[in-house]
Design a protein around this motif. Sequence first.
Motif, mmCIF file in Angstrom:
data_model
loop_
_atom_site.group_PDB
_atom_site.id
_atom_site.type_symbol
_atom_site.label_atom_id
_atom_site.label_comp_id
_atom_site.label_asym_id
_atom_site.label_seq_id
_atom_site.Cartn_x
_atom_site.Cartn_y
_atom_site.Cartn_z
ATOM 1 N N ASP A 2 -9.259 6.985 2.800
ATOM 2 C CA ASP A 2 -8.348 8.120 2.658
ATOM 3 C C ASP A 2 -8.020 8.375 1.190
ATOM 4 O OD1 ASP A 2 -6.674 10.207 3.657
ATOM 5 O OD2 ASP A 2 -4.935 8.909 3.316
ATOM 6 N N LEU A 3 -7.778 7.304 0.425
ATOM 7 C CA LEU A 3 -7.492 7.451 -1.004
ATOM 8 C C LEU A 3 -8.691 8.061 -1.723
ATOM 9 C CD1 LEU A 3 -5.659 6.922 -3.501
ATOM 10 C CD2 LEU A 3 -6.825 4.721 -3.692
ATOM 11 N N ALA A 4 -9.885 7.583 -1.423
ATOM 12 C CA ALA A 4 -11.094 8.111 -2.057
ATOM 13 C C ALA A 4 -11.260 9.589 -1.735
ATOM 14 C CB ALA A 4 -12.314 7.325 -1.598
ATOM 15 N N ARG A 5 -11.030 9.963 -0.481
ATOM 16 C CA ARG A 5 -11.143 11.368 -0.084
ATOM 17 C C ARG A 5 -10.146 12.233 -0.852
ATOM 18 N NH1 ARG A 5 -11.006 9.933 4.787
ATOM 19 N NH2 ARG A 5 -13.160 9.616 5.310
ATOM 20 N N ARG A 6 -8.915 11.751 -1.011
ATOM 21 C CA ARG A 6 -7.888 12.509 -1.753
ATOM 22 C C ARG A 6 -8.253 12.661 -3.224
ATOM 23 N NH1 ARG A 6 -1.947 10.305 0.030
ATOM 24 N NH2 ARG A 6 -2.220 10.507 2.272
ATOM 25 N N GLU A 7 -8.669 11.564 -3.837
ATOM 26 C CA GLU A 7 -8.959 11.581 -5.271
ATOM 27 C C GLU A 7 -10.218 12.379 -5.599
ATOM 28 O OE1 GLU A 7 -6.986 10.464 -7.774
ATOM 29 O OE2 GLU A 7 -5.552 10.106 -6.163
ATOM 30 N N LEU A 8 -11.169 12.386 -4.678
ATOM 31 C CA LEU A 8 -12.424 13.097 -4.929
ATOM 32 C C LEU A 8 -12.437 14.514 -4.354
ATOM 33 C CD1 LEU A 8 -14.905 10.157 -4.343
ATOM 34 C CD2 LEU A 8 -14.226 11.170 -6.529
ATOM 35 N N ALA A 68 -6.198 0.474 -7.069
ATOM 36 C CA ALA A 68 -5.117 1.151 -7.787
ATOM 37 C C ALA A 68 -5.718 2.367 -8.478
ATOM 38 C CB ALA A 68 -4.488 0.216 -8.807
ATOM 39 N N CYS A 69 -5.201 3.537 -8.154
ATOM 40 C CA CYS A 69 -5.768 4.769 -8.699
ATOM 41 C C CYS A 69 -4.673 5.823 -8.824
ATOM 42 C CB CYS A 69 -6.882 5.255 -7.778
ATOM 43 S SG CYS A 69 -7.757 6.690 -8.385
ATOM 44 N N ASN A 70 -4.455 6.308 -10.027
ATOM 45 C CA ASN A 70 -3.475 7.378 -10.282
ATOM 46 C C ASN A 70 -2.104 7.109 -9.672
ATOM 47 O OD1 ASN A 70 -5.223 8.948 -11.830
ATOM 48 N ND2 ASN A 70 -6.037 9.987 -10.035
ATOM 49 N N GLY A 71 -1.632 5.890 -9.819
ATOM 50 C CA GLY A 71 -0.303 5.549 -9.334
ATOM 51 C C GLY A 71 -0.237 5.154 -7.870
ATOM 52 N N HIS A 72 -1.345 5.217 -7.162
ATOM 53 C CA HIS A 72 -1.390 4.812 -5.759
ATOM 54 C C HIS A 72 -2.015 3.433 -5.649
ATOM 55 C CE1 HIS A 72 -0.338 8.741 -4.147
ATOM 56 N NE2 HIS A 72 -1.196 9.279 -5.001
ATOM 57 N N CYS A 108 0.870 -1.179 0.000
ATOM 58 C CA CYS A 108 0.000 0.000 0.000
ATOM 59 C C CYS A 108 0.906 1.228 0.000
ATOM 60 C CB CYS A 108 -0.885 -0.023 1.249
ATOM 61 S SG CYS A 108 -1.891 1.454 1.458
ATOM 62 N N THR A 109 0.674 2.151 -0.918
ATOM 63 C CA THR A 109 1.529 3.336 -0.996
ATOM 64 C C THR A 109 1.179 4.364 0.075
ATOM 65 O OG1 THR A 109 0.097 4.272 -2.708
ATOM 66 C CG2 THR A 109 2.049 3.097 -3.450
ATOM 67 N N LEU A 110 0.078 4.165 0.787
ATOM 68 C CA LEU A 110 -0.303 5.109 1.836
ATOM 69 C C LEU A 110 0.233 4.699 3.201
ATOM 70 C CD1 LEU A 110 -3.959 5.778 0.674
ATOM 71 C CD2 LEU A 110 -1.920 7.110 0.196
ATOM 72 N N CYS A 111 0.128 3.409 3.554
ATOM 73 C CA CYS A 111 0.596 2.978 4.883
ATOM 74 C C CYS A 111 1.820 2.069 4.824
ATOM 75 C CB CYS A 111 -0.530 2.270 5.638
ATOM 76 S SG CYS A 111 -0.967 0.637 5.012
#
Length: 62
Positions: free
Chosen positions: A43-49, A30-34, A15-18
């Motif tokens: 957290d990923l959804a919040r960042r992307e949206l 997998a979304c935009n390189g993450h 996981c690129t976040l944790c």
Amino acid sequence: MTTIRRRPGTRALRCTLCGREILRGEEYWACNGHLACGDCFPDLARRELAPCREVRGREARP
């Protein structure tokens, strides 16, 4: 402690976040390189949206 057997020449998927390893059979996004594990998905959804975020009473005017 769990022992993880990996095929020679394969890399761990993390996981690129944790930084936690994503194990075989475990879902991830997998979304935009993450890459996000299930725990980090909100957290990923919040960042992307974030560009789509609005606050009631402060909506963007066209």
